[in-house]
Design an enzyme around this catalytic site. Structure first.
Site, mmCIF file in Angstrom:
data_model
loop_
_atom_site.group_PDB
_atom_site.id
_atom_site.type_symbol
_atom_site.label_atom_id
_atom_site.label_comp_id
_atom_site.label_asym_id
_atom_site.label_seq_id
_atom_site.Cartn_x
_atom_site.Cartn_y
_atom_site.Cartn_z
ATOM 1 N N ARG A 197 -25.659 -17.934 4.437
ATOM 2 C CA ARG A 197 -25.694 -16.631 4.825
ATOM 3 C C ARG A 197 -26.332 -15.862 3.501
ATOM 4 O O ARG A 197 -25.882 -16.162 2.382
ATOM 5 C CB ARG A 197 -24.322 -16.193 5.153
ATOM 6 C CG ARG A 197 -24.016 -16.573 6.500
ATOM 7 C CD ARG A 197 -24.855 -15.728 7.568
ATOM 8 N NE ARG A 197 -24.379 -15.970 8.980
ATOM 9 C CZ ARG A 197 -25.104 -17.096 9.560
ATOM 10 N NH1 ARG A 197 -26.081 -17.655 8.958
ATOM 11 N NH2 ARG A 197 -24.686 -17.295 10.799
ATOM 12 N N GLU A 227 -30.827 -8.456 5.421
ATOM 13 C CA GLU A 227 -31.597 -8.819 6.363
ATOM 14 C C GLU A 227 -32.174 -7.733 7.201
ATOM 15 O O GLU A 227 -31.123 -6.903 8.019
ATOM 16 C CB GLU A 227 -31.421 -10.154 7.144
ATOM 17 C CG GLU A 227 -31.690 -11.354 6.365
ATOM 18 C CD GLU A 227 -31.420 -12.593 7.253
ATOM 19 O OE1 GLU A 227 -31.382 -12.593 8.609
ATOM 20 O OE2 GLU A 227 -30.848 -13.686 6.634
ATOM 21 N N HIS A 243 -35.450 -16.623 7.905
ATOM 22 C CA HIS A 243 -34.289 -16.974 8.779
ATOM 23 C C HIS A 243 -34.517 -17.977 9.725
ATOM 24 O O HIS A 243 -34.221 -17.747 11.088
ATOM 25 C CB HIS A 243 -33.521 -15.828 9.277
ATOM 26 C CG HIS A 243 -32.202 -16.183 9.385
ATOM 27 N ND1 HIS A 243 -30.904 -15.166 9.146
ATOM 28 C CD2 HIS A 243 -31.382 -17.226 10.069
ATOM 29 C CE1 HIS A 243 -29.875 -15.743 9.526
ATOM 30 N NE2 HIS A 243 -30.239 -17.105 10.060
#
Length: 321
Positions: free
Chosen positions: A235, A264, A282
């Site tokens: 993460r 993000e 991602h």
């Protein structure tokens, strides 16, 4: 019964839901705004959601008919599990199916950063390469090096086990020992500080919790070798991204490979301009096998919820006791 899917997912999952429910899917290739999400779920009996959707008390108050929320992700830091449990609303995630894909991506980032693949690719494409030179794009060798694995859960363990072919010394840090890594790799469980100080490559595989937010901060980065490479596929907020920019810019560590970011879809200011970082958007789980598996898991979890059964991947199973 009506199901709302907050963003289009692979057909493998939608095909399971379509014959059973009145299915509505957000077909736009973007996350919904908060207002859009609340409007769309107001009359839903079940919701299939993504990490970009904050599932909290406001959502539960709005979706009064909802009998469950199935996350299309293994992570679930977007979901207020405690609040859902208090209201006896089941939540689920999609573990296991993206383990291999994510572990492979961590290795792809490690190799790319260590051997300066993206940096040298850009020079070759630019037409500015003048020919071979003895000091060009010198990187770090992987075979025989020391690998540090932060977190020995499913993905961290799968990542570590793939190091066997490179004869690496493996260190890991986790709350609990991992017998499989110790037996198959001779891995040694150590403190985080010891791992950072001794490892040539450090790969992060922990969930995002209050205790792991900025786990890799400026102090942690300064403990690492100047030749070290940091990889993060867990993460984004586990790494202090601003501190990482400074560390890469100032030569505190050699390089980094990142698939996740603190805010993000944006990256920290200055990160993208650095030549010694490999950045992917991602996409660690972006394989056909993994994404289809995530879709079918999420769909089957939601089907179980709406049938009044405990979903296979329930995040709050105590509500069924």
């Amino acid at each position: 019964m009506k199901i709302y899917v907050t963003r289009k997912i692979p057909e493998a999952g939608l095909a399971l839901l379509r014959p059973l429910f009145d299915l509505e899917v957000n077909l736009e290739d973007r996350p919904l705004s908060r207002a859009e999400l609340l409007a769309k779920i107001a009359d839903a009996d079940g919701v299939l959601c993504l990490l970009t959707d904050k599932i909290d008390a406001e959502v539960f108050d709005t979706a009064k008919k909802a009998r469950g929320f199935a996350n299309y992700a293994v992570g679930y830091d977007n979901m207020d599990v405690a609040e859902a449990t208090k209201r006896k609303i089941p939540l689920s995630n999609t573990p296991d199916v993206l383990t291999t894909a994510t572990a492979e991506m961590a290795w792809a980032l490690l190799f790319s950063a260590a051997r300066r693949v993206v940096e040298s690719d850009a020079v070759m494409r630019s037409g500015e390469w003048k020919g071979w030179g003895p000091l060009q794009f010198i990187g770090q060798e992987i075979t025989g090096a020391t690998l540090g694995v932060i977190g020995s859960g499913r993905i961290g363990r799968a990542f570590a086990l793939k190091s066997a072919g490179f004869g690496m010394k493996v260190l890991y840090t986790d709350e609990y020992p991992c017998a499989e890594m110790e037996e198959r790799l001779g891995a040694k469980r150590v403190s985080l500080n010891e791992l950072l100080e001794q490892s040539d490559f450090v790969s992060v595989h922990v969930p995002l919790m209050p205790s792991t937010r900025h786990l890799i901060d400026e102090a942690a980065l300064r403990r690492m070798k100047k030749t070290a490479v940091l990889v993060n596929t867990s993460r984004g907020p586990v790494v202090d991204e601003a501190a990482l920019v400074r560390a890469l810019r100032d030569g505190v560590i050699a390089a980094a490979g990142l698939d996740v970011y603190e805010a993000e879809p944006k990256a920290a200011e200055g990160l993208a301009a650095l030549p010694n970082v490999v950045m992917t958007p991602h996409t660690a789980s972006a394989t056909v096998v993994s994404r289809n598996g995530m879709a079918t898991k999420a769909a089957n979890n939601l089907i179980a919820m709406l049938a009044g059964r405990r979903p296979p991947d329930c995040l709050n199973p105590e509500i069924y006791l």
